[in-house]
Design an enzyme around this catalytic site. Structure first.
Site, PDB file in Angstrom:
ATOM      1  N   ARG A 199       0.850  -1.198   0.000  1.00 10.75           N
ATOM      2  CA  ARG A 199       0.000   0.000   0.000  1.00 10.75           C
ATOM      3  C   ARG A 199       0.882   1.243   0.000  1.00 10.75           C
ATOM      4  NH1 ARG A 199      -1.467   1.558   4.695  1.00 10.75           N
ATOM      5  NH2 ARG A 199      -2.256  -0.460   5.358  1.00 10.75           N
ATOM      6  N   LYS A 252      -9.780   8.080 -18.238  1.00 13.04           N
ATOM      7  CA  LYS A 252     -10.127   8.741 -19.504  1.00 13.04           C
ATOM      8  C   LYS A 252      -8.918   8.779 -20.447  1.00 13.04           C
ATOM      9  CE  LYS A 252     -13.816   9.132 -17.037  1.00 13.04           C
ATOM     10  NZ  LYS A 252     -14.162  10.308 -16.266  1.00 13.04           N
TER      11      LYS A 252
HETATM   12  C1  LIG Z   1     -14.658  10.552 -14.936  1.00 16.92           C
HETATM   13  C2  LIG Z   1     -14.277  11.817 -14.278  1.00 16.92           C
HETATM   14  C3  LIG Z   1     -13.988  11.846 -12.906  1.00 16.92           C
HETATM   15  C4  LIG Z   1     -14.107  10.622 -12.034  1.00 16.92           C
HETATM   16  O1  LIG Z   1     -13.140   9.673 -12.354  1.00 16.92           O
HETATM   17  P1  LIG Z   1     -13.357   8.076 -12.129  1.00 16.92           P
HETATM   18  O2  LIG Z   1     -12.089   7.515 -12.651  1.00 16.92           O
HETATM   19  O3  LIG Z   1     -14.569   7.685 -12.902  1.00 16.92           O
HETATM   20  O4  LIG Z   1     -13.542   7.885 -10.673  1.00 16.92           O
HETATM   21  C5  LIG Z   1     -13.603  13.061 -12.368  1.00 16.92           C
HETATM   22  N1  LIG Z   1     -13.523  14.181 -13.109  1.00 16.92           N
HETATM   23  C6  LIG Z   1     -13.798  14.190 -14.422  1.00 16.92           C
HETATM   24  C7  LIG Z   1     -13.700  15.451 -15.200  1.00 16.92           C
HETATM   25  C8  LIG Z   1     -14.194  13.012 -15.055  1.00 16.92           C
HETATM   26  O5  LIG Z   1     -14.491  13.022 -16.356  1.00 16.92           O
END
Ligand SMILES: *Cc1c(COP(=O)(O)O)cnc(C)c1O
Length: 396
Positions: A61, A214
């Site tokens: 961790r 993303k």
């Molecule tokens: C998807 C997203 C998040 C959250 O991220 P996760 O990986 O789904 O927990 C936060 N901010 C933005 C701008 C996002 O598009």
């Protein structure tokens, strides 16, 4: 134990170019075997030579070399060569945001953007408010609204740029200056832009957050998050919180991120080239009432985009007028896939009102323009001719 000693793969030289840094920082060949990619250290613990003597790795961790390499890599991309910066990886973007917010205590006040990722809004309102953190939501495009919202209790200014889904920009330099005056930490969620397009730390922000799910991951095959700061006092707190709250990613996710980051520059160039074509095509199409994309001269902050971004990203929202038309479009596309999320090589379409922004109150949605007829495109890196043809037939 000093965690820096865990970074055994010190870069032997400073790389000037972004793509070179993306491919090489934290990713030097493995000193033991010469492996060109960073190994996946799939272990929970490490053998110690004797009580009190070990190689700087005790428990995974806290210490994992695959994760350290990824953290070091992204820190180098956000901060560049001339700044020291520290990266901290998390199990998801929201875990990253949640951990950053744990810098705060009950009674602290946050000035946040009113146009934000729905999950961030839900975390702030449904969870953090219960712990006594106060939030004021403002129009981040308007510095005087931000100034007015600051109070003596304000410890953080939190924004996204471009925003989701309206593609509004925060003038990061201007708002970071206001935050600094108020002794507040400036946080930017840089998920939509990526460090290839925008580097908030270099514009005055203190903390950058990413949903690595993303563009950084880029292939719609992982969930992860990462935070970078160039302030050693904040890095110290984040290092403590990352370990103490424990929302760390597994080594395989870190390895996937390292694999993906090597192509971030080429992917972003293609994403942006395609997005510009899609935006221009939609802008002249009679079935599209409005196109929200910072790369169009009609965008109210096009000049700011040119100043603080390197390109305009690849997220576009379209106003089609009614829910029926949005539904029709989502049903008709063949290359685009109807799905939440964004930033992968494949093009996606989503309906913010019923998908990503369902937890945002209707009143706020109406004010921002998040209507029943709004659809959001994540433009992928397929051939642009196929994307335009698909949109054309779906708009018919
Ligand atoms: C998807 C997203 C998040 C959250 O991220 P996760 O990986 O789904 O927990 C936060 N901010 C933005 C701008 C996002 O598009």
């Amino acid at each position: 134990m000093n965690r820096e000693s865990g970074h055994m793969r010190e870069a032997s030289m400073q790389y000037q170019g972004f793509a070179t840094r993306a491919i090489h920082v934290g990713q030097e060949p493995d000193p033991l075997t010469g492996a060109v990619t960073v190994p996946i250290y799939q272990t929970s613990t490490y053998a110690q030579e004797e009580i009190g003597r070990h190689k700087g790795f005790e428990y995974a961790r806290t210490h994992n070399l695959t994760r350290f390499c990824w953290e070091k890599n992204l820190a180098a991309l956000e901060a560049g060569n001339d700044q020291k910066a520290w990266g901290f990886a998390f199990a998801s973007g929201l875990a990253a945001i949640d951990t950053v917010m744990k810098i705060l205590s009950a009674g602290d006040h946050v000035v946040a953007a009113e146009d934000m990722y729905g999950g961030t809004f839900r975390l702030f309102e449904k969870i953090l408010r219960r712990f006594g953190v106060e939030f004021t939501y403002v129009d981040m495009t308007n510095p005087s609204a931000v100034r007015k919202a600051l109070t003596p209790a304000t410890r953080m200014v939190y924004t996204e740029s471009p925003t989701n889904p309206m593609m509004m920009l925060t003038d990061i330099t201007a708002i970071a200056a206001l935050a600094r005056e108020a002794n507040a930490i400036m946080v930017v969620d840089n998920t939509f832009a990526t460090p290839y397009v925008q580097q908030p730390l270099r514009l005055g922000a203190d903390i950058v957050i990413h949903s690595a799910t993303k563009y950084l991951g880029g292939h719609s095959d992982l969930v992860s998050g990462i935070v970078v700061t160039n302030r050693s006092d904040i890095a110290e707190q984040l290092r403590f919180l990352q370990n103490a709250a424990g929302a760390v990613p597994g080594p395989f996710e870190c390895w996937l991120c390292l694999r993906s980051i090597k192509t971030l520059a080429v992917r972003m160039r293609q994403h942006q080239e395609n997005a510009q074509k899609v935006a221009e095509f939609c802008a002249q199409h009679p079935a599209v009432r409005a196109v929200y994309y910072p790369g169009l001269p009609s965008h109210p902050q096009h000049e700011l985009a040119k100043k603080q971004m390197h390109g305009f990203g690849a997220m576009i929202s379209l106003e089609l007028g009614t829910r029926d038309k949005a539904q029709q479009f989502a049903r008709s596309v063949r290359v685009f896939t109807l799905a939440e999320s964004l930033g992968g090589v494949e093009s996606l379409v989503c309906h913010p009102v019923s998908m990503t922004h369902a937890s945002v109150p209707k009143e706020t949605r109406d004010k921002l323009g998040i209507t029943e007829g709004l659809i959001r495109l994540s433009v992928g890196i397929e051939d642009s001719e196929d994307l335009l043809e698909d949109i054309a037939q779906a708009l018919q």
